[in-house]
Design a protein around this motif. Sequence first.
Motif, PDB file in Angstrom:
ATOM      1  N   LEU A   1      17.506  26.488 -10.956  1.00 43.98           N
ATOM      2  CA  LEU A   1      17.048  27.523 -10.053  1.00 43.98           C
ATOM      3  C   LEU A   1      17.069  27.044  -8.605  1.00 43.98           C
ATOM      4  O   LEU A   1      16.849  25.880  -8.321  1.00 43.98           O
TER       5      LEU A   1
ATOM      6  N   THR B   1      13.449  22.941 -13.631  1.00 41.60           N
ATOM      7  CA  THR B   1      13.781  23.997 -12.680  1.00 41.60           C
ATOM      8  C   THR B   1      15.082  23.689 -11.951  1.00 41.60           C
ATOM      9  O   THR B   1      15.387  24.304 -10.938  1.00 41.60           O
TER      10      THR B   1
ATOM     11  N   GLU C   1      14.158  31.109  -6.292  1.00 48.74           N
ATOM     12  CA  GLU C   1      14.075  31.595  -7.671  1.00 48.74           C
ATOM     13  C   GLU C   1      12.954  30.886  -8.425  1.00 48.74           C
ATOM     14  O   GLU C   1      12.210  31.512  -9.183  1.00 48.74           O
ATOM     15  N   ASP C   2      12.825  29.595  -8.201  1.00 51.07           N
ATOM     16  CA  ASP C   2      11.760  28.823  -8.842  1.00 51.07           C
ATOM     17  C   ASP C   2      10.395  29.376  -8.439  1.00 51.07           C
ATOM     18  O   ASP C   2       9.505  29.532  -9.275  1.00 51.07           O
TER      19      ASP C   2
END
Length: 145
Positions: free
Chosen positions: A129, A126, A133-134
């Motif tokens: 991000l 991740t 967003e994650d």
Amino acid sequence: GFDCASGTGPSEDTTWSMEKLRAYISIVKDRFQPVISDAAAILLENHYEKVRSSQSFVIPVTVRFLESLIRLTQAHARLMYRNVATLEDAVAVLRVMECSAYAYGFDGNVPDIDDFMYRDPMSMDTCDLSPDEDFLVFEYRILKR
């Protein structure tokens, strides 16, 4: 930092002192007694049913597990300064619980087409991000499940 009088949250670059964090927690514990929204209740119930029906013997899943999900969802809502525990609160709790379950050896025998849940949180890719967003990606995947 958080201004209780105006209800404005901290700026992104501000780190709270332990004293301020303790004061905030004390205020939200006294001020908020969140109720679970319908959407959050459905998500928690569905998650409980899926985990309960799985064939894992590593972590016993009883009604206390569901009660814990509810209490943690309410606690997250308090920390977010809300009196209603939303779907986002429930998703945040499921993320914590699934990472915790993975750490204790839960085999993840819960339907997961994308093989996204019950994985080592430190190995998830991740990095590209932002935290927001994650979270949205995780929320989408858990709601799709």
